[in-house]
Design a protein around this motif. Structure first.
Motif, PDB file in Angstrom:
ATOM      1  N   PHE A  23      -5.738  -1.341   0.816  1.00 57.75           N
ATOM      2  CA  PHE A  23      -5.029  -0.980  -0.418  1.00 57.75           C
ATOM      3  C   PHE A  23      -3.603  -1.551  -0.379  1.00 57.75           C
ATOM      4  N   PRO A  24      -3.458  -2.877  -0.400  1.00 58.99           N
ATOM      5  CA  PRO A  24      -2.119  -3.464  -0.233  1.00 58.99           C
ATOM      6  C   PRO A  24      -1.177  -3.155  -1.391  1.00 58.99           C
ATOM      7  N   ARG A  25      -1.700  -3.073  -2.610  1.00 62.31           N
ATOM      8  CA  ARG A  25      -0.828  -2.807  -3.764  1.00 62.31           C
ATOM      9  C   ARG A  25      -0.384  -1.348  -3.777  1.00 62.31           C
ATOM     10  N   VAL A  26      -1.329  -0.437  -3.597  1.00 62.19           N
ATOM     11  CA  VAL A  26      -0.973   0.992  -3.576  1.00 62.19           C
ATOM     12  C   VAL A  26      -0.040   1.282  -2.399  1.00 62.19           C
ATOM     13  N   GLY A  27      -0.190   0.535  -1.309  1.00 59.03           N
ATOM     14  CA  GLY A  27       0.686   0.721  -0.162  1.00 59.03           C
ATOM     15  C   GLY A  27       2.142   0.438  -0.492  1.00 59.03           C
ATOM     16  N   GLN A  28       2.367  -0.531  -1.393  1.00 60.70           N
ATOM     17  CA  GLN A  28       3.751  -0.815  -1.789  1.00 60.70           C
ATOM     18  C   GLN A  28       4.360   0.380  -2.516  1.00 60.70           C
ATOM     19  N   LEU A  29       3.557   1.042  -3.347  1.00 60.44           N
ATOM     20  CA  LEU A  29       4.062   2.214  -4.060  1.00 60.44           C
ATOM     21  C   LEU A  29       4.297   3.373  -3.084  1.00 60.44           C
TER      22      LEU A  29
END
Length: 624
Positions: free
Chosen positions: A571-577
């Motif tokens: 989950f690379p995108r959710v990890g940024q959040l």
């Protein structure tokens, strides 16, 4: 009496070096050691101070066997008395003598290492710099390393500490420049000399570890208006090269000037959970019965605080009644837990206190049975709340996502009403719960806590209201889309904050698909659309967010940042959040710890410290 018994009755000669003293000693009553006594025959032998001729003659005439032993040992040189062994030193070489007396060069590695260690000790342990001129401190280094020449107080003040500050500041600057999102905590405080300061701490996630840094302790001699504080906070961020738009929120207590400053800067504000809980409890105990019981406890504590005789009597009574040997606790007005601790201690030691205060002059200080019932009601209502402030005030682990969970736990369990409890206990619980619910109904605060809870793999949407779950997920997807669009169009690749974004910008090598890869599905693309056009950014975000929420919740004891370190690849995108929101502190405790550090720096003996020195010393004590 045997010979061994004779020997144990006599005291050996002090500082003896001759072997003949093996057979002679002194009576224990002979402190001056003037009358020599033979250990074998118990005869007194005349001898002048330091002369052993008569002693040898006595052994030769009266005890020939022992005399033969003494001569054998003298010729073999195997006997070495302790005094002689300690006094027989090896003569040092010329090089050793020169090196021992030659101070280290101030450019030598050894001198720099010791000086840096002393500097670290002074600033980290908050030791006054004047200690380097104390005789005891100088003697310590003369014993530890005589060749080290301890620098003067001025050297540490004007050279060593500023150098260490510059090195530490450069290190912090390099680290914060690699961080995309951060949270902050700030508050006003006054030193012991009544000088006002504004502290600023930041909190961020680096390599999936929660980090914090105390950036500044700014002296503000003017009126503490919201406008002045707002400008001071903006200047502090600019001084460190931090962008306001990258700050997720700032945690503060209930100060109206701080709240106005954040409103003027258009910054998101999170109220301190510990401060709100303190206000809720203070409001709940505004009852005449509680006021009287607390007043009685204060009087009891005062009776034992200013008299050594009553303290001694209390300790004796505790021993007789087999109660814990503990002192009574005084209340601190700014800490509700100290009030609870005072009540608990008085209740625990009630028997010993009654025994000491049974005199007619002090009997009126004892709590009545009504006061005892009130104290029991207070304990039943407040004891379950004691641990939450400590747990949410830690800086080493994620705390903001706990707020929703704690509020839910208080509502359904710890603060629920029960017919078994007294009317006062239920009243205190109801007041506390209503106050907390009211303060966390603010839409901005509630939205912030919902997002933090969603991104914690232990909770996700578990504590989000059912009618808000879809809107919270949609808001998370929209924020992620805006964030990724900004990175793609406006942010140069060289300043990318995430290693994963850098990897995405590089051409990837063809990778052979594993068997498990055939069973991996995408939440954004159906199985019938495998040959269609690739999904849009929003579709990819929605699919990844849906896949994240569909995974089982992590164990409640697991560190959420450790979970993200292991699952960021999925989950690379959710990890940024998650990096953006999980760094927020739930309380303003970091700023309060700066208060304590500042108080230990600006003491009565160091009241003339300049604000610039206070800033540097607090910075080093917190960041080293």
């Amino acid at each position: 009496m045997t010979e061994s018994q004779h020997e144990t009755d006599l005291v050996p000669k002090r500082n003896s070096t001759s072997i003949v003293w093996t057979w002679f000693g002194f009576s224990p009553e002979d402190k001056a050691q003037t009358k020599v006594i033979c250990k074998v025959c118990r005869d007194a032998v005349r001898t002048s101070d330091g002369n052993t001729t008569n002693l040898f003659n006595h052994v030769r005439r009266q005890h020939p066997n022992h005399y033969a032993d003494s001569q054998t040992k003298r010729r073999s040189d195997t006997w070495q008395p302790e005094a002689a062994a300690s006094s027989k030193l090896t003569q040092p070489t010329v090089t050793q003598s020169v090196n021992k007396g030659t101070p280290y060069e101030k450019t030598s590695k050894r001198w720099r290492e010791i000086t840096e260690a002393v500097t670290y000790y002074l600033v980290k342990d908050m030791i006054p710099i004047k200690n380097v001129e104390n005789e005891g401190f100088k003697r310590l280094f003369k014993v530890v390393d005589p060749r080290y020449d301890l620098p003067s107080r001025k050297f540490f003040s004007s050279t060593a500490i500023p150098r260490l500050y510059s090195e530490c500041r450069e290190k912090i600057e390099r680290e914060v420049r690699t961080v995309r999102f951060f949270a902050a905590a700030s508050d006003m405080w006054s030193s012991r000399t009544s000088e006002p300061y504004l502290s600023l701490t930041i909190h961020y996630i680096h390599d999936w570890k929660l980090c914090s840094a105390t950036l500044q302790t700014t002296y503000i001699p003017e009126d503490h208006t919201g406008e002045l504080i707002a400008q001071g906070l903006r200047d502090a961020l600019q001084c460190w090269g931090l962008k306001e738009e990258n700050m997720t929120c700032m945690t503060i207590d209930g100060g109206t000037n701080m709240a106005k400053a954040l409103e003027l800067n258009n910054w998101t504000c999170l109220p301190c959970f510990g401060y709100i809980l303190h206000l809720a409890i203070e409001k709940s105990v505004k009852d005449p019965r509680v006021t009287r019981a607390v007043s009685v406890c204060k009087k009891v504590v005062s009776a034992f605080s200013f008299s050594w005789k009553t303290k001694q009597d209390l300790s004796q009574a505790q021993t007789e009644m087999r109660l814990p040997q503990q002192k009574l606790i005084r209340e601190s007005p700014s800490r509700w837990r100290s009030k609870l601790a005072m009540i608990e201690r008085v209740s625990e030691q009630e028997k010993a206190i009654s025994h000491v205060l049974q005199d007619e002059k002090t009997k009126h200080l004892m709590p009545t049975w009504q006061d005892t019932d009130v104290m029991e009601s207070i304990k039943k209502a407040l004891c379950p709340l004691r641990d939450f402030t400590d747990a949410l005030s830690e800086e080493e682990y994620v705390s903001v996502s706990y707020v929703k969970a704690v509020l839910h736990l208080l509502k359904v369990n710890l603060l629920n009403l029960d017919d078994e409890y007294s009317e006062l206990t239920n009243k205190i619980k109801t007041t506390v719960l209503n106050y907390l619910t009211e303060k966390y109904q603010d839409p901005t605060t509630d939205a912030l806590l919902d997002m933090a809870s969603l991104l914690d793999p232990r909770f996700k949407s578990q504590y989000i209201d059912s009618d808000k779950k879809e809107s919270v997920q949609a808001r998370a997807a929209s924020e992620l889309e805006s964030m990724l669009d900004a990175q793609a169009h406006h942010q140069p690749p060289s300043t990318s904050w995430s290693p994963e974004i850098e990897e995405q910008s590089l051409p990837k090598k063809a990778k052979k698909k594993t068997l498990a890869g055939f069973f991996k599905t995408s939440g954004a693309v159906s199985s019938t659309a495998t040959m269609s056009a690739p999904p849009t950014l929003r579709e990819a975000i929605d699919g990844e967010l849906k896949a994240y929420l569909s995974t089982p919740n992590a164990n409640s004891e697991m560190d959420p940042l450790k979970w993200w370190r292991l699952n960021e690849g999925n989950f690379p995108r959710v990890g940024q959040l998650a990096r953006k929101y999980l760094c927020i502190p739930a309380t303003s405790a970091p700023s309060e710890r700066v208060f304590s550090t500042g108080g230990n720096k600006v003491t009565c003996q160091r009241a003339t410290l300049k604000p610039d020195k206070v800033d540097k010393l607090v910075f080093l004590a917190k960041n080293l």
